[in-house]
Design a protein around this motif. Sequence first.
Motif, PDB file in Angstrom:
ATOM      1  N   LEU A 610      -1.240  -2.051  -8.161  1.00  0.00           N
ATOM      2  CA  LEU A 610      -0.851  -3.423  -8.475  1.00  0.00           C
ATOM      3  C   LEU A 610      -2.045  -4.369  -8.428  1.00  0.00           C
ATOM      4  N   ILE A 611      -2.911  -4.170  -7.444  1.00  0.00           N
ATOM      5  CA  ILE A 611      -4.111  -5.014  -7.332  1.00  0.00           C
ATOM      6  C   ILE A 611      -5.056  -4.734  -8.496  1.00  0.00           C
ATOM      7  N   ASP A 612      -5.221  -3.441  -8.827  1.00  0.00           N
ATOM      8  CA  ASP A 612      -6.109  -3.086  -9.962  1.00  0.00           C
ATOM      9  C   ASP A 612      -5.609  -3.702 -11.268  1.00  0.00           C
ATOM     10  N   ARG A 613      -4.301  -3.783 -11.423  1.00  0.00           N
ATOM     11  CA  ARG A 613      -3.748  -4.379 -12.630  1.00  0.00           C
ATOM     12  C   ARG A 613      -4.094  -5.871 -12.705  1.00  0.00           C
ATOM     13  N   GLN A 614      -4.012  -6.558 -11.554  1.00  0.00           N
ATOM     14  CA  GLN A 614      -4.361  -7.976 -11.522  1.00  0.00           C
ATOM     15  C   GLN A 614      -5.848  -8.181 -11.786  1.00  0.00           C
ATOM     16  N   VAL A 615      -6.663  -7.227 -11.324  1.00  0.00           N
ATOM     17  CA  VAL A 615      -8.105  -7.299 -11.610  1.00  0.00           C
ATOM     18  C   VAL A 615      -8.345  -7.116 -13.100  1.00  0.00           C
ATOM     19  N   ALA A 616      -7.670  -6.123 -13.696  1.00  0.00           N
ATOM     20  CA  ALA A 616      -7.842  -5.854 -15.134  1.00  0.00           C
ATOM     21  C   ALA A 616      -7.412  -7.033 -15.986  1.00  0.00           C
ATOM     22  N   GLU A 617      -6.405  -7.776 -15.523  1.00  0.00           N
ATOM     23  CA  GLU A 617      -5.919  -8.925 -16.287  1.00  0.00           C
ATOM     24  C   GLU A 617      -6.716 -10.192 -15.990  1.00  0.00           C
ATOM     25  N   GLY A 618      -7.694 -10.068 -15.107  1.00  0.00           N
ATOM     26  CA  GLY A 618      -8.561 -11.210 -14.812  1.00  0.00           C
ATOM     27  C   GLY A 618      -7.993 -12.199 -13.814  1.00  0.00           C
ATOM     28  N   ASN A 619      -6.888 -11.865 -13.166  1.00  0.00           N
ATOM     29  CA  ASN A 619      -6.289 -12.776 -12.189  1.00  0.00           C
ATOM     30  C   ASN A 619      -6.941 -12.670 -10.804  1.00  0.00           C
ATOM     31  N   LYS A 621     -10.687 -11.293  -8.944  1.00  0.00           N
ATOM     32  CA  LYS A 621     -12.041 -10.777  -9.161  1.00  0.00           C
ATOM     33  C   LYS A 621     -12.170  -9.401  -8.520  1.00  0.00           C
ATOM     34  N   PRO A 622     -12.977  -8.505  -9.080  1.00  0.00           N
ATOM     35  CA  PRO A 622     -13.088  -7.135  -8.564  1.00  0.00           C
ATOM     36  C   PRO A 622     -13.423  -7.074  -7.074  1.00  0.00           C
ATOM     37  N   ARG A 623     -14.388  -7.890  -6.621  1.00  0.00           N
ATOM     38  CA  ARG A 623     -14.783  -7.850  -5.210  1.00  0.00           C
ATOM     39  C   ARG A 623     -13.602  -8.260  -4.314  1.00  0.00           C
ATOM     40  N   GLU A 624     -12.863  -9.279  -4.767  1.00  0.00           N
ATOM     41  CA  GLU A 624     -11.698  -9.714  -4.006  1.00  0.00           C
ATOM     42  C   GLU A 624     -10.621  -8.627  -3.987  1.00  0.00           C
ATOM     43  N   VAL A 626     -11.036  -5.385  -4.055  1.00  0.00           N
ATOM     44  CA  VAL A 626     -11.415  -4.355  -3.081  1.00  0.00           C
ATOM     45  C   VAL A 626     -11.068  -4.807  -1.662  1.00  0.00           C
ATOM     46  N   LYS A 627     -11.328  -6.077  -1.355  1.00  0.00           N
ATOM     47  CA  LYS A 627     -11.044  -6.594  -0.013  1.00  0.00           C
ATOM     48  C   LYS A 627      -9.548  -6.574   0.286  1.00  0.00           C
ATOM     49  N   TRP A 628      -8.737  -6.953  -0.731  1.00  0.00           N
ATOM     50  CA  TRP A 628      -7.290  -6.930  -0.511  1.00  0.00           C
ATOM     51  C   TRP A 628      -6.787  -5.498  -0.319  1.00  0.00           C
ATOM     52  N   THR A 629      -7.333  -4.555  -1.065  1.00  0.00           N
ATOM     53  CA  THR A 629      -6.941  -3.148  -0.901  1.00  0.00           C
ATOM     54  C   THR A 629      -7.277  -2.647   0.491  1.00  0.00           C
ATOM     55  N   ASP A 630      -8.503  -2.943   0.928  1.00  0.00           N
ATOM     56  CA  ASP A 630      -8.928  -2.528   2.273  1.00  0.00           C
ATOM     57  C   ASP A 630      -8.057  -3.178   3.354  1.00  0.00           C
ATOM     58  N   PHE A 631      -7.717  -4.443   3.150  1.00  0.00           N
ATOM     59  CA  PHE A 631      -6.902  -5.169   4.127  1.00  0.00           C
ATOM     60  C   PHE A 631      -5.517  -4.537   4.266  1.00  0.00           C
ATOM     61  N   TYR A 632      -4.898  -4.199   3.132  1.00  0.00           N
ATOM     62  CA  TYR A 632      -3.569  -3.581   3.169  1.00  0.00           C
ATOM     63  C   TYR A 632      -3.622  -2.250   3.921  1.00  0.00           C
ATOM     64  N   GLU A 633      -4.634  -1.432   3.635  1.00  0.00           N
ATOM     65  CA  GLU A 633      -4.765  -0.137   4.297  1.00  0.00           C
ATOM     66  C   GLU A 633      -5.056  -0.301   5.781  1.00  0.00           C
TER      67      GLU A 633
END
Length: 646
Positions: A610-619, A621-624, A626-633
């Motif tokens: 879901l996060i990667d999809r938002q990154v692909a749609e430009g909503n 930023k890639p660095r952000e 990654v941080k959200w993915t790490d935070f969830y895990e």
Amino acid sequence: MGQNKNQQGQTWSISEAERVYGVSSWGGGYFKIGDNGHIHVIPEPSTPDVKIDFKAVIDEIRQEGIEFPVVIRFHDVLRAQVVNINETFRKVIDSANYQGVYRGVYPIKVNQMREVVEEIVDAGAPYDFGLEAGSKPELLAVLAYNTNPEALTILNGYKDEEFMRLALLGRRLGRKVVVVIEKFSELVSLVDLSKRLGIEPIVGLRAKMQVKSMGRWQGSSGSRAKFGLTIAEIIKAARYLESHDMHDALKLLHFHIGSQLPDIRAIKDAVNESAMIYAELIHMGFALEYVDVGGGLGIDYDGSKSTNDSSRNYTLDEYVADVVYGLREVCDLENVPHPNIVTESGRAITAHHSCVITEVVGEIAPDGAEIDTTPKDDDHTLLKNLYELHQCIEQQQNYQEVYNDATQWKEQASEAFKLRVISLEELGKIETLYWQIMRKVQAYYRLVDFVPAELQSLDFSLSSQYLCNFSIFQSAVDSWAIDQILPVVPLTGMDKPPTKDCSLVDITCDSDGKIDKFIVDHEMSDVLPMYDIPKDEPLYLGMFLTGAYQDVMGDMHNLFGRLNEVHIFSYDDDPEDFYIEEVVKGSNVDKVLSVMQYHPDAMARDVKKLIDRQVAEGNIKPREGVKWTDFYEQCLSGYTYLSTNK
């Protein structure tokens, strides 16, 4: 302690703190308030010079990075309780010239934690102290840990063939495993199985006692009791064994009239009744060796030494004396041998050794945020009335009239707002003034001898709710389920007078997640005297006497799992008189989710998509991303409770 005053204007001291919080009354000799106002732990009351300052324990836990809330186990206290009950029976048996011996057992249902069972078995080894099991899983544990060939293994509860086969395995291993018959059909199955396997069982019979017990568990006795045999069934069972040439297998008579017995009279009556049944079975030709008086040895949770459900009106010495002398008197009158004595006093052994430490993380005040009440010319009459009352309250002679007027105007204001007669801002000002007036009324009545009945609930109405980082349903389930009183006290600061009254609420999203019954000054109270939450350091509360049942009965309401555990041993050579022997990590989020059939790894992958999809749609930023993915895990692998470490 200088001229510190409490809320009633009285001089404050450590003795005053002891009166209010009653630590020595419920502490069993293991807990007291030190001269510095901190809770001190005396792991072995016979050596009072070895004492542990709770503040030092908290400081070390924080230094080790262990997150709160935590369960703290004082294993020396656990061991001391095992020794205490065994030595007390030895002393009374010797002084009474009693011919039997004491062979106590610990019922592991009270606290099945491996560390607890291990300590009890080790401390009880010199006394041949055994274990009791009431289910197949408990029996599997007991067979592995109760390896002393002289110690008893008592098996209670309803049993199937597999349960009995495990019991006979214990006999094959050379253990004194006693199968207590709860209903007649169990005896039929046991006799058949023992003959097929060629293993002689040890049989006990549980009697349904007619004596009337007291307290929450009084239903454990009487004709409607869940377990046990009537007198007719006891005779039938004994004769059944005799008819199958297993006359000598009957060795034990058992009874249980309730957990947490508050009144010594019930114990006296039950011992007398059981001794008569025992004597009659001896006269019938059955060579019984043991009388098991079951559990029920109470804990003085509220410190009142009374017949309250949460107390007891007797000491351990009195309890033991009544058991020993009661059995001796009947046996001597009936001219039968003194039986060996068995008790199953799990609550008394485990309750004191464990406590829950939680941090206060917030305050919910009844008056909430105050707003500016400066009067305006166009204020509504209700607002003007309350403002004038607030300004001249000190000149009033009748504070009950002040209370009545303020309450009436506030109620009228609520109705006026519903009818759009006053504005939301005016209603807010009225509420602010009302609570300020109530504070002044409360202060007045705290200094006078007589408080009108209508105003006696004012302390509760004006008390705060302290938000504590734990779950009632996990750590104090009896408090919620059966209104069990568990002592709650601040761990530090008791050298100064408390500054406010409060009740406690937990962090679950359940309105029942609260504690509003306390023992204050030896009386029941719906508020606990407490201290303001400091701005520069945490405020910790201790919930004590949680070692019996609370440790193992909690659920995962809101998916709050087991707490972190810290195991403490005393050590006289250490500057603080203790060391942390072990830390047992509590439940992580992924663990409790897995128990409920979630799949944390799959969840993490799905959220990453879901996060990667938002990154692909430009909503995002890639660095952000990654941080959200790490935070969830990171949250998935973290502690289930609030993160409060500073």
